[in-house]
Structure formats: structure tokens, C-alpha cells
Design an enzyme around this catalytic site. Structure first.
Site: not given
Length: 189
Positions: A66, A112
């Protein structure tokens, strides 16, 4: 010089999981071309080499998925590379296991890692190779568990083939027109 980034999570507990397909493609390219991933800077493990006369960096961000942009942004800046010279390889739950899709640019599409890269390079205009890992038909928690799992025996043959095709597509991206790479590797096979 061009830069090929494979997305994944660092650590042996994440090795060979659905989310680490990008790392596996980078490892295959490095192995096949004798490129050592021996530099650890900018929150990334990377190595320099060349394929078919094209100088390149192979990169595995060490930031966890992420936050991948925290590695990719500084690397592009340090090596003074435009986003046109960036290719990102990542997992895609919207594609069936073993299918790959080559894209010239686009949104994060809910990924992400890609979202983080877009934020850190201030652009969606970079190439991607998406490797299908399938999708569970359950809750968000099930999705998180799913991407951190390995592949079943039946899926293993498909994913091994997809990793090889993704590596070939990445190598083709280095020297061929993008439309040709898309036409070759997006074909249903």
C-alpha cells in the site's frame, strides 16, 4: 534507461502469495538475465542491467504494497526518469487466475499499490502488466486474506505460465512499440 517495478510485500511470510506476483516476475527476469538485485536504497531492492541493449532497473519496493509509491517516486526522481519509462507489474483480482493484461496507462482500479504510485509520481501515465489472481466472492476481510494466500495445486500451473508471459511482455516493452506488446500479450490464449 527504463525501470520495471514488481509489486509485492517484503518478508518470507508473503513469498509466493497472490499479492506478490510482481516480485515473482522481477525475480524471473533477474534470474534469466543475470541481473543482481543487490542495491537497497529508497525503500527498495533493485539492480541495474540490460536486456536487448536497453539499460534498465529491476525494482522490488520494500515498503509493503500500500506504500509502493514511497519507493517508486524517489527512484524515478533520483535517476531522472520520466513516467513514460516506468512499467509496473502487479496482481489483479478482476482477472481470472493466469490471465495477463498489458495497459499503457489508467486509474488505480482499486489497487492500493498502484494508487500509491500514482500519488507519488503525480501521474497515471505509466505502463502496467496486470497478472490475474482471481477473486473470492466474499467480504472485504475475505479479500484481504485471499490476496495473502498462495495458489492451489490446480492454479499453480496457470500462475507459473502467467509469470513467464508477464516477464516476456516486460522484456518486449523495453524495445517494441507499446501497441505491438498489447496486441501480442493481451490476446486470449
Amino acid at each position: 534507461m527504463k525501470i520495471i517495478v514488481g509489486l509485492g510485500n517484503p518478508g518470507s511470510e508473503y513469498a509466493h502469495t497472490r499479492h506478490n506476483i510482481g516480485f515473482e516476475v522481477i525475480d524471473l527476469i533477474a534470474q534469466q538475465h543475470g541481473i543482481r538485485l543487490n542495491k537497497n536504497k529508497f525503500h527498495a531492492l533493485f539492480g541495474k542491467g540490460s536486456i536487448d541493449g536497453e539499460e534498465l532497473l529491476l525494482v522490488k519496493p520494500l515498503t509493503y504494497m500500500n506504500a509502493s509509491g514511497e519507493a517508486v517516486g524517489p527512484l524515478l526522481h533520483f535517476f531522472k526518469l520520466p513516467v513514460d519509462d516506468l512499467l509496473v507489474i502487479h496482481d489483479d483480482m478482476d482477472l481470472p487466475v493466469g490471465k495477463i493484461r498489458v495497459r499503457q496507462k489508467g486509474s488505480a482500479g482499486g489497487h492500493n499499490g498502484i494508487k500509491s504510485i500514482i500519488q507519488h509520481v503525480n501521474s497515471q501515465e505509466f505502463a502496467r502488466i496486470k497478472v490475474g489472481v482471481g477473486h473470492p466472492q466474499h467480504s472485504r476481510e475475505a479479500v484481504i486474506r485471499y490476496v495473502l494466500q498462495g495458489f492451489s495445486g490446480d492454479e499453480q500451473i496457470q500462475i507459473s505460465s502467467a509469470i513467464e508471459r508477464a516477464a516476456l511482455a516486460a522484456e518486449a516493452w523495453l524495445t517494441l512499440p507499446f501497441s505491438q506488446v498489447m496486441n501480442t500479450y493481451n490476446a486470449n490464449k
